[in-house]
Scaffold this motif. Structure first.
Motif, mmCIF file in Angstrom:
data_model
loop_
_atom_site.group_PDB
_atom_site.id
_atom_site.type_symbol
_atom_site.label_atom_id
_atom_site.label_comp_id
_atom_site.label_asym_id
_atom_site.label_seq_id
_atom_site.Cartn_x
_atom_site.Cartn_y
_atom_site.Cartn_z
ATOM 1 N N LYS B 23 0.845 -1.199 0.000
ATOM 2 C CA LYS B 23 0.000 0.000 0.000
ATOM 3 C C LYS B 23 0.886 1.258 0.000
ATOM 4 O O LYS B 23 0.645 2.199 -0.750
ATOM 5 N N ARG B 26 2.468 1.625 -3.476
ATOM 6 C CA ARG B 26 1.541 1.931 -4.565
ATOM 7 C C ARG B 26 0.764 3.219 -4.360
ATOM 8 O O ARG B 26 0.378 3.873 -5.325
ATOM 9 N N VAL B 27 0.490 3.579 -3.110
ATOM 10 C CA VAL B 27 -0.436 4.685 -2.869
ATOM 11 C C VAL B 27 0.222 5.946 -2.309
ATOM 12 O O VAL B 27 0.080 7.027 -2.877
ATOM 13 N N TYR B 28 0.944 5.816 -1.179
ATOM 14 C CA TYR B 28 1.551 7.054 -0.625
ATOM 15 C C TYR B 28 2.816 7.398 -1.409
ATOM 16 O O TYR B 28 2.923 8.443 -2.003
ATOM 17 N N MET B 39 0.783 13.583 -0.550
ATOM 18 C CA MET B 39 1.430 12.282 -0.474
ATOM 19 C C MET B 39 2.611 12.301 0.501
ATOM 20 O O MET B 39 2.844 11.346 1.235
#
Lengths: 379, 379
Positions: B23, B26-28, B39
């Motif tokens: 996670k 991929r996300v932050y 972010m």
């Protein structure tokens, strides 16, 4: 969210980087170079493969001359403090990052002298200025390959020649270029080269490394378990173990390997052209916005894909805040950990808004950024 | 594959550790503490949350007194070299890992004296021996919490008392216990505590940290960009920035946070009891195999879940190789990066076969291991 903070860390990473990190964590998972069971051997192979990929990318003859560190800062500290001794003199450019300047300032108290060679207002270094600053006790030249503030490319080849001619060690900080610009440690006379794994090499954070030319001995900064010569209570001298005590960030290094494979497959030229084209496009568009001041060469032949700017009358943090909050655009404001670079380009007070472009940025991202800047200028 | 190499790195990790790393990547994905966009702020929160979880686990008042390092070795080096000065004397036990002994040997050349206090044949330290070895220039005591060779638990409380009474700094190496044994830095008078993130804290490799008691100043080993006081060319003195230059292993730290949450949810007592029960069971079964010599206390009240053994007449590597190749069982043979510990227990020549138990080991795993050892003994 258009992400223009690739000089801090690249985002996103190629899909295979995510997958390789996960595979390592879920499947191999063990500690490399220690135990000798199947999982540990597999982990060791992952490490070695990434070492080989780095050697290939940087034209390094022997992969064992590449050591892994937790980031480029750790690599620079090791190179600087491991090489320089009391009474030595070191030269560096005024565009260096604090990861070079702060260790050099720390060494000052231990009797290591330095000269900071001032660059031009666009960040360019005149190699003759470097040569003029040489002293009889000069031992090392340190230069970034490209400024993290203005993107200005340094004359690496010329510095390598000066360094070789004068029997100095040349330490290159490739933080902004490794993975995008061709780096040939032999052709460029580079003795040591520090690089992050998580910027243009497209690996995860927590990775980086240092190339050390064969025969060059550094005093290691960290001693500990290496899995080698475990019967000895002093640090082993073999490469790369001497400089790699403790458990490595193996999932990160696995991901870094996947990042480099992606680069080799896409072709570094293709990646560089894409980033350079977008940088060009951004520079052209910015030139049309009256209230925007752009720093650096403003020429992609002389500049890595990093663009610093300010909107006249606004603080850089304010601009970045608006870009983020109103337009969902990620940039970095402020001093970028390089105060002397800001002194050089004249932005020590307000800092700059930095757009740093990566391979996954698009023309649409640039358009969005330019439109947002127009709107902010209109207030 | 029954995995008994948890003292090197724990495997597997809890499912949520894999998910959190992914996670984050991929996300932050961004660089914490630098840029200020959404972010980057999210990344900063991840780091801070893990710092808070560590503070909670170790009863540390202020999370800012926890700094992240790439592994326990880096933390130990910082604590040792950052604290000790020329003319100082330091005491350590003969059960220490090379991540303590090798830095201490390196400091010897710089005028730091040391005394290695010899432990008993089962690895036990008599605190009186530590007290007797004190000198007028003693400044620090270093002890592991549990030996990585025999699992022997050290008298941490008593060492803390000796250290406080004599105004010494107490550095605890919690490499084998953090996440399983209760550690209260205040109650135990611990001044500095080094821990890996990837062993019993169940995080990914590439993580670790050091607790530094408030008011204790170390000379930092690495200077560089911290994202704070970027206008200054000397290292900032604020915590934790002073000791955290360069980009942190943020995905790893995110995973570490998930590992600690898992521990807090399961309960550290439940984890310890499970590991201790299996260790007990293994010790009981081993006592029945005639050709097997077991080292250490052979008593789980005095021993972390680490069991070292040898089969008489066989080299430890040979046994480990058979366990791996014929029975798919992962252990570690050899000297475990702790030569003085092997000298103490009398296994410097042949090393030991180390079984280190983790929370995900089962009774069936132990049965498989014991059966395999029987078969190997029969030849």
């Amino acid at each position: 969210m258009p992400y223009f903070d690739n000089a801090a860390t690249s985002f996103p990473k190629p899909e295979e980087v995510y997958r390789e990190v996960e595979k390592y964590l879920r499947v191999y998972g063990a500690n490399p170079g220690r135990s000798g069971h199947k999982m540990a051997l597999q982990a060791g192979r992952v490490i070695f493969e990434t070492r080989e990929l780095l050697a290939k990318l940087f034209h390094i003859d022997d992969p064992m001359q590449v050591i892994f560190t937790s980031n480029a800062t750790a690599a620079l500290n090791l190179a600087i403090k491991g090489y320089l001794k009391r009474g030595d003199h070191v030269l560096l450019t005024s565009m260096e990052h604090n990861s070079v300047i702060r260790p050099i300032k720390a060494l000052e108290n231990m009797g290591v002298e330095h000269t900071i060679v001032t660059c031009a207002k666009d960040g360019a270094l005149n190699p003759e200025d470097m040569e003029k600053a040489l002293k009889s006790n000069s031992k090392m030249i340190i230069s970034t390959h490209a400024s993290n503030v203005t993107g200005t490319l340094m004359p690496v080849q010329e510095i390598g020649t000066i360094s070789q001619k004068n029997h100095l060690a040349f330490l290159l900080d490739a933080s902004q270029t490794a993975g995008v610009y061709d780096l040939d440690v032999n052709a460029m006379n580079i003795d040591m080269m520090a690089f992050p794994g998580h910027k243009s090499l497209l690996g995860p954070q927590g990775t980086g490394g240092l190339y050390i030319r064969k025969g060059l001995e550094l005093c290691e900064m960290i001693q500990g378990g290496t899995g080698s010569k475990s019967d000895r209570i002093v640090q082993p001298e073999m490469m790369p173990d001497r400089y790699e005590s403790g458990t490595l960030n193996t999932p990160g290094i696995a991901g870094l390997g996947a990042g480099i494979k992606f680069i080799l497959r896409q072709g570094m030229d293709e990646i560089r052209h894409h980033e350079s084209d977008l940088t060009n496009y951004l520079l052209e568009k910015l030139a049309e916005i009256k209230k925007v001041d752009v720093y650096g060469p403003m020429n992609t032949l002389k500049q890595a894909p990093v663009v610093s700017l300010n909107i006249r009358g606004m603080d850089s943090s304010e601009v970045a805040y608006e870009l983020d909050s109103k337009y969902d655009i990620a940039v970095r404001p402020g001093l970028h950990c390089a105060p002397l670079a800001h002194e050089t380009i004249g932005t020590l007070e307000q800092g700059t808004v930095r757009f740093s472009i990566g391979y996954f940025n698009t023309k649409e991202n640039v358009d969005q950024a330019v439109n947002a800047l127009y709107s902010i200028c209109r207030g």
